[in-house]
Design a protein around this motif. Structure first.
Motif, mmCIF file in Angstrom:
data_model
loop_
_atom_site.group_PDB
_atom_site.id
_atom_site.type_symbol
_atom_site.label_atom_id
_atom_site.label_comp_id
_atom_site.label_asym_id
_atom_site.label_seq_id
_atom_site.Cartn_x
_atom_site.Cartn_y
_atom_site.Cartn_z
ATOM 1 N N ILE A 34 0.837 -1.259 0.120
ATOM 2 C CA ILE A 34 -0.036 -0.001 -0.044
ATOM 3 C C ILE A 34 0.791 1.324 0.148
ATOM 4 O O ILE A 34 0.757 2.120 -0.761
ATOM 5 N N LYS A 37 2.199 1.754 -3.710
ATOM 6 C CA LYS A 37 0.920 2.241 -4.386
ATOM 7 C C LYS A 37 0.777 3.860 -4.285
ATOM 8 O O LYS A 37 0.498 4.371 -4.993
ATOM 9 N N ASP A 78 -3.318 -6.004 -6.821
ATOM 10 C CA ASP A 78 -4.125 -6.186 -5.757
ATOM 11 C C ASP A 78 -5.155 -5.039 -5.725
ATOM 12 O O ASP A 78 -4.843 -3.881 -5.488
ATOM 13 N N THR A 79 -6.301 -5.320 -6.154
ATOM 14 C CA THR A 79 -7.379 -4.170 -6.447
ATOM 15 C C THR A 79 -8.117 -4.154 -5.454
ATOM 16 O O THR A 79 -9.229 -3.203 -5.102
ATOM 17 N N SER A 80 -7.925 -4.653 -4.197
ATOM 18 C CA SER A 80 -8.841 -4.576 -2.738
ATOM 19 C C SER A 80 -8.699 -3.215 -2.360
ATOM 20 O O SER A 80 -7.736 -2.560 -2.425
ATOM 21 N N ASN A 81 -9.843 -2.877 -2.029
ATOM 22 C CA ASN A 81 -9.960 -1.272 -1.462
ATOM 23 C C ASN A 81 -9.780 -1.416 0.228
ATOM 24 O O ASN A 81 -10.597 -1.366 0.820
ATOM 25 N N TYR A 82 -8.615 -1.271 0.569
ATOM 26 C CA TYR A 82 -8.338 -1.246 1.966
ATOM 27 C C TYR A 82 -8.664 0.167 2.718
ATOM 28 O O TYR A 82 -8.359 1.389 2.147
ATOM 29 N N GLU A 83 -9.392 -0.033 3.841
ATOM 30 C CA GLU A 83 -9.497 1.240 4.555
ATOM 31 C C GLU A 83 -8.890 1.268 6.072
ATOM 32 O O GLU A 83 -8.582 0.390 6.650
ATOM 33 N N ASP A 104 -10.363 -4.585 4.245
ATOM 34 C CA ASP A 104 -11.147 -4.359 2.988
ATOM 35 C C ASP A 104 -12.568 -4.857 3.388
ATOM 36 O O ASP A 104 -13.523 -4.892 2.310
ATOM 37 N N ASN A 105 -13.016 -4.898 4.769
ATOM 38 C CA ASN A 105 -14.372 -5.317 4.995
ATOM 39 C C ASN A 105 -14.423 -4.870 6.515
ATOM 40 O O ASN A 105 -14.256 -5.722 7.404
#
Length: 242
Positions: A34, A37, A78-83, A104-105
Motif C-alpha cells: 500500500i 501504491k 491487488d485491487t482490494s480497497n483497504y480502509e 477491506d471489510n
C-alpha cells in the motif's frame, strides 16, 4: 505490546508463535504494498514505505517477501480497497489499548475484533475513549551489543532533536517528535549506528503495572489481536515484568 519499552515489544514478537509471526509477515507485506501504491518505491521520499521497511527489518521479514510486496504495489495487481481505522478499548486490569486497522471489510473486522476483546476479558470502546492517553512519537532502539557508548549516543540524539533518552539493561531508547524522525535517522546513519527498531508509534503518557491473572489475560488478548490479519499494530499503556 508488553509494556512501555519498544524493545520489550520487539523481543516478544521475535519469540512469538508461528501464527503471530505469519500474521506479522502478512501485515507488513500489505503495508509495504500500500505504501508503494500511494507514494512509489523510493523510501527516501516515501515515509510510509520507509517505516514499513524498518518494521520488516525488525521482524526479520525475508527479502523475497519484501520484494514481492514492492512489486505488487508497483503493478497494482491487488485491487482490494483497504480502509484505515483506529479502534480503542480496554483490556484486563483496566489497561488501555489502541489498534491500527487496515481492512477491506469494515463489518467483518469490527465483529472479529469485538469478539477477541470479549473472549479475553476486554471491552471494545468508542472512538476517543483511550486515545487521549497516547501521543504519537518517533522511537529508535539501539542494541547495546551494537553500540555501547551512552554519552556519545545521547549527544548525537539530542543534537538531532530527540526529546528523551533512556538506557535499559540491553538497549538505548530514543524518543522524539514524529517530524524529527528523518533528522535522527540521518544522524545515526552518519555515525554508522545500527538501530534494532525505528518507528513512529503511539506512546502512552502513563502506564499501569499488571501482574498475575491480569498479566496473563492481557498477553492472551494482545496475542489474539496480533494473529488477526486486519490488526496492523496494537498499542497499550501497561507494563508486565519479564
Amino acid at each position: 505490546m508488553s509494556g512501555h519499552s519498544k524493545w520489550a515489544n520487539i523481543k516478544r514478537r521475535k519469540g512469538a508463535n508461528d501464527a503471530i509471526r505469519g500474521a506479522m509477515t502478512t501485515k507488513i507485506s500489505r503495508e509495504i504494498t500500500i505504501a508503494v501504491k500511494m507514494g512509489g518505491s523510493d523510501p527516501t521520499g516515501n515515509m510510509r514505505l520507509k517505516l514499513a521497511l524498518s518494521k520488516a527489518k525488525a521482524n526479520n521479514v525475508t527479502k523475497d517477501n519484501i520484494n514481492r510486496a514492492i512489486q505488487k504495489g508497483l503493478g497494482a495487481s491487488d485491487t482490494s480497497n483497504y480502509e484505515e481505522i483506529t479502534y480503542e478499548g480496554y483490556g484486563p486490569g483496566g489497561a488501555a489499548l489502541m489498534l491500527d486497522i487496515l481492512t477491506d471489510n469494515r463489518n467483518r473486522t469490527a465483529a472479529d475484533v469485538r469478539h477477541i476483546f470479549t473472549k479475553y476479558g476486554g471491552n471494545l470502546g468508542e472512538t476517543g475513549c483511550v486515545g487521549w492517553m497516547f501521543k504519537k512519537k518517533a522511537v529508535f532502539v539501539v542494541d547495546k551489543e551494537n553500540f555501547d557508548d551512552e554519552d556519545a549516543l545521547m549527544e548525537i540524539a539530542m543534537d538531532a532533536g530527540a526529546e528523551d533518552f533512556e538506557s535499559d539493561e540491553d538497549i538505548f531508547e530514543i524518543t522524539a517528535a514524529p517530524e524529527d524522525f528523518n533528522a535522527i535517522e540521518s544522524a545515526l546513519a552518519e555515525k554508522e549506528i545500527e538501530t534494532a527498531s525505528a518507528e513512529i508509534t503511539q506512546v502512552p503518557d502513563t502506564t499501569v503495572k499488571l501482574s498475575g491473572d491480569d498479566a496473563e489475560k492481557i498477553q492472551k488478548l494482545v496475542d489474539a489481536l496480533d494473529e488477526n490479519d486486519d490488526v496492523q499494530n496494537v498499542y497499550g499503556n501497561y507494563e508486565i515484568e519479564e
